[in-house]
Motif scaffolding. Structure first.
Motif: not given
Length: 200
Positions: A3-6, A107-111, A159-164
């Motif tokens: 789980l990620t996000g800015g 796994h809540d991981i910002p990076l 955009e980079q996060r969305r691609a992943a």
């Protein structure tokens, strides 16, 4: 699931809702704080690298002071990551190994995207929110706009996060909207989990 996000997107709100539905949440930010807590080897290493200016009067880590250093200087951020990332990985692996089989682990991981770790998860969930809303949330937490923008700039782009991403949650609306979307995602996770169990 990763789980990620800015910063300011609302990952914590999503992870809390997933935990309430039965997910085992491993919070990378919490682990990151624990590995540099007072008395740890991690804190000693950080203070040795960055000096007494990042120590609070009680000897603990002055996280805002360290943040001002590393988010303004990519080289300094790299030095910090070289210290704490191995400690975080080791503790994360220890906690994952202790989870019950057949459950859903988040796994809540910002990076996640920045560290190139997306391929280590069964799927990746990205939480998004508009930039100005994120800045407003961060201001409510006491983070000045310029510092918030610096932190956002140091992270992957939307955009980079969305691609992943395998799944995306838009957290730019109401809490009811968020609850509905988390319910949809939880159903998807259960379906994928059951299919994986059935496949052996």
């Amino acid at each position: 699931m990763g789980l990620t996000g800015g910063i300011g997107s609302g990952k914590s709100a999503v992870s809390a809702r997933l935990a309430a539905r039965g997910a085992a949440v491993i919070d990378a930010d919490r682990i990151a704080r624990e590995v540099v807590a007072a008395g740890t080897l991690g804190l000693a290493a950080v203070l040795a690298e960055f000096g007494p200016d990042v120590a609070a009067p009680d000897g603990s880590l002055d996280r805002p002071a360290l943040g001002r250093v590393v988010f303004a200087d990519p080289a300094a951020r790299g030095r910090l990551e070289a210290i704490v990332h191995p400690l975080i990985r080791s503790e994360t692996q220890r906690r994952i190994a202790g989870l019950a089989p057949g459950g859903i682990a988040v796994h809540d991981i910002p990076l996640l995207v920045e560290t190139g770790a997306t391929g280590t998860y069964d799927l990746v969930l990205v939480v998004e929110a508009p930039c100005e809303l994120r800045l407003s949330r961060l201001a409510e937490r006491g983070l000045p706009r310029e510092e918030a923008l610096a932190r956002m700039a140091s992270q992957a782009s939307d955009e980079q996060r969305r691609a992943a991403a395998d799944l995306v949650i838009d957290n730019g609306g109401s809490l009811d909207d968020l609850d509905s979307r988390v319910a949809e995602v939880w159903g998807e996770l259960l379906t994928r989990r059951d299919a994986k169990v059935a496949a052996g």
